[in-house]
Design an enzyme around this catalytic site. Structure first.
Site, short mmCIF file in Angstrom:
data_model
loop_
_atom_site.label_atom_id
_atom_site.label_comp_id
_atom_site.label_asym_id
_atom_site.label_seq_id
_atom_site.Cartn_x
_atom_site.Cartn_y
_atom_site.Cartn_z
N ILE A 97 0.83 -1.22 0.00
CA ILE A 97 0.00 0.00 0.00
C ILE A 97 0.85 1.26 0.00
O ILE A 97 0.33 2.37 -0.08
CB ILE A 97 -1.00 0.03 1.18
N GLY A 98 2.15 1.10 0.14
CA GLY A 98 2.99 2.31 0.14
C GLY A 98 4.45 1.96 0.28
O GLY A 98 4.81 0.79 0.40
N ALA A 99 5.26 3.01 0.24
CA ALA A 99 6.70 2.80 0.40
C ALA A 99 7.22 3.72 1.48
O ALA A 99 6.95 4.93 1.45
CB ALA A 99 7.40 3.09 -0.92
N GLY A 100 7.92 3.15 2.46
CA GLY A 100 8.55 3.97 3.50
C GLY A 100 10.03 4.07 3.19
O GLY A 100 10.50 3.49 2.21
N GLU A 101 10.74 4.81 4.03
CA GLU A 101 12.18 4.98 3.82
C GLU A 101 12.91 3.65 3.95
O GLU A 101 13.90 3.39 3.28
CB GLU A 101 12.72 5.98 4.83
N GLY A 103 11.48 0.48 3.60
CA GLY A 103 10.96 -0.64 2.81
C GLY A 103 9.48 -0.45 2.55
O GLY A 103 8.92 0.62 2.81
N VAL A 105 5.34 -0.76 2.70
CA VAL A 105 4.26 -0.84 3.68
C VAL A 105 3.16 -1.68 3.02
O VAL A 105 2.77 -1.42 1.87
CB VAL A 105 3.71 0.55 4.07
N LYS A 123 4.82 -2.79 8.19
CA LYS A 123 5.98 -2.05 7.65
C LYS A 123 7.13 -3.02 7.63
O LYS A 123 7.41 -3.69 8.64
CB LYS A 123 6.33 -0.88 8.57
N ASP A 216 6.72 16.31 14.59
CA ASP A 216 6.35 16.28 13.17
C ASP A 216 4.83 16.09 13.03
O ASP A 216 4.37 15.31 12.19
CB ASP A 216 7.12 15.17 12.46
N ARG A 220 -0.40 14.83 7.23
CA ARG A 220 0.15 13.65 6.54
C ARG A 220 0.56 12.55 7.52
O ARG A 220 0.70 11.40 7.14
CB ARG A 220 1.35 14.04 5.66
N ASN A 221 0.75 12.91 8.81
CA ASN A 221 1.15 11.93 9.82
C ASN A 221 0.00 11.51 10.74
O ASN A 221 0.22 10.96 11.81
CB ASN A 221 2.33 12.47 10.64
N ASP A 234 3.48 7.99 13.05
CA ASP A 234 4.83 8.45 12.70
C ASP A 234 5.63 8.92 13.90
O ASP A 234 5.77 10.12 14.14
CB ASP A 234 4.79 9.54 11.61
N1 ADE Z 1 -0.19 3.51 5.79
C1 ADE Z 1 0.74 3.60 6.74
N2 ADE Z 1 0.30 3.07 7.87
C2 ADE Z 1 -0.96 2.64 7.64
C3 ADE Z 1 -1.95 2.02 8.43
N3 ADE Z 1 -1.73 1.75 9.69
N4 ADE Z 1 -3.12 1.73 7.88
C4 ADE Z 1 -3.33 2.03 6.59
N5 ADE Z 1 -2.46 2.62 5.80
C5 ADE Z 1 -1.27 2.93 6.33
#
Ligand code: ADE
Length: 367
Positions: A97-101, A103, A105, A123, A216, A220-221, A234
């Site tokens: 569902i996403g990319a963190g610094e 690796g 997510v 994560k 922070d 966005r967080n 975060d």
């Molecule tokens: N993206 C980052 N953390 C998440 C989470 N806990 N639930 C859904 N999307 C996310």
């Protein structure tokens, strides 16, 4: 007669001697006893003082305090102090569902014996990492694991004994608050928006009571679940700022998200719950403007100069005057004049209970 006098003299001498001895003994016990009492009392007050101060923050009896995982000589011990180890066979990864610094997510499911499966976000720490990256990655779990509040993202546990290393947290269906609001521009009632803000303030009150400074806080967080509950996420101090694309290097070498940060934190790194309150005011503005960028396309340098000159963000369209007043209160130059999170929660609670106070819009006052 002389014998009688002699007897009296002996008795009198013995009595005076005995009495003197008694007085000396009494005084001795009193003084040493008092000394011990004094020493004990002093030890107690020192213990109390130590108990009231942790990480340099004042503690209050009955309220748990945040412990900085970096104070552990071996930070890998800290993570197991605060996070449960999860057997990877209990985790089912479904999609990225996403990319963190560090690796990817992913979303997925977590099975706990005797309980039903719950949706989770996972994560991962990508392979080939250094010890330092692993420590920085797991620092977030060590922090999150200390919190237990409905408006703070919940840590389910960590996988550290096999690869990939993972952090497993509750799943938040609507993702981050800024993109969620942009996607649903104008779709919510003011009461719904105030409800979101109330949740964030409540999470922040909990963090500040624990002596944790976020540094922070920004839309966005914040993550949003399917019931519109907003949760602060975060965590990780310096790492948080490394990871934040909004964070820019200052002339003194710090990496700071300028638009969200209080002037004293930008100027001399004075981060505190009061600087978090400044950032909270910016989050209020982001929420009431449905994810607009604070100070629009102004440059960071212009933002710093304008704030210094006394400029403050105007009320977003349709924003109740009372909410803009609260924002302005959060943006006072003097940090001790800003509201505490407890004040913000009670103010928003009152607004929710008496919504008529939300009817006056800033544009109504200006015309
Ligand atoms: N993206 C980052 N953390 C998440 C989470 N806990 N639930 C859904 N999307 C996310």
């Amino acid at each position: 007669m002389a014998a009688e006098q002699g007897q009296i003299l002996v008795i009198a001498t013995a009595a005076v001697g005995g009495f003197t001895l008694l007085v000396i003994l009494t005084l001795f016990f009193l003084i040493t006893g008092r000394c011990q009492w004094y020493i004990k009392a002093k030890m107690k007050s020192e213990e109390k003082r130590r108990n009231h101060l942790q990480n340099g923050h004042l503690r209050f009896p009955g309220i748990k305090t945040y412990i900085d995982p970096d104070t552990y000589e071996d930070p890998s011990l800290a993570v197991h102090e605060f996070a449960k180890e999860i057997d990877p066979s209990r985790i089912r990864i479904e999609r990225v569902i996403g990319a963190g610094e560090f690796g990817e997510v992913c979303s997925g499911r977590l099975k706990t014996p005797g309980k039903r499966e719950i949706p989770v976000a996972i994560k991962t720490l990508k392979g080939g990492h250094m010890d330092r990256q692993r420590r920085d990655f797991l620092r977030e779990a060590s922090i999150m694991g200390q919190f237990d509040h409905p408006n703070i993202i919940r840590l389910e546990g960590v996988v550290t004994k096999s690869r990939p290393v993972m952090i497993v947290v509750e799943y938040m269906e609507n993702g981050s608050l800024d993109s969620f609001l942009r996607k649903h521009d104008g779709h919510f009632t003011v009461i719904q928006l105030v409800g979101m803000l109330r949740g964030i303030a409540s999470g922040m009150k909990y963090l500040s009571d624990m002596g944790y400074v976020h540094r922070d806080l920004a839309a966005r967080n914040i993550l949003v679940n399917s019931n519109l509950v907003c949760k602060v996420s975060d965590f990780g101090l310096s790492r948080v700022l490394e990871d934040d694309p909004e964070a820019a290097y200052t002339t003194t070498g710090g990496k700071i998200p300028i638009r969200w940060t209080a002037p004293e934190a930008i100027a001399y790194r004075k981060f505190s719950s009061a600087s978090d309150a400044w950032s909270y005011g910016i989050v209020m503005w982001e929420v009431m403007s449905y994810g607009e960028r604070p100070y629009w396309e102004m440059s960071n340098q212009d933002v710093i100069l304008s704030i210094e000159e006394g400029y403050r963000l105007p009320a977003p369209m349709g924003c109740p005057a009372s909410l803009h007043q609260l924002m302005l209160h959060c943006w006072q130059k003097e940090r001790n004049h800003r509201p505490k999170f407890t004040d913000i929660v009670s103010f928003l609670d009152k607004l929710i209970r008496n919504p008529s106070a939300l009817h006056t819009l800033v544009e109504d006052i200006l015309v």
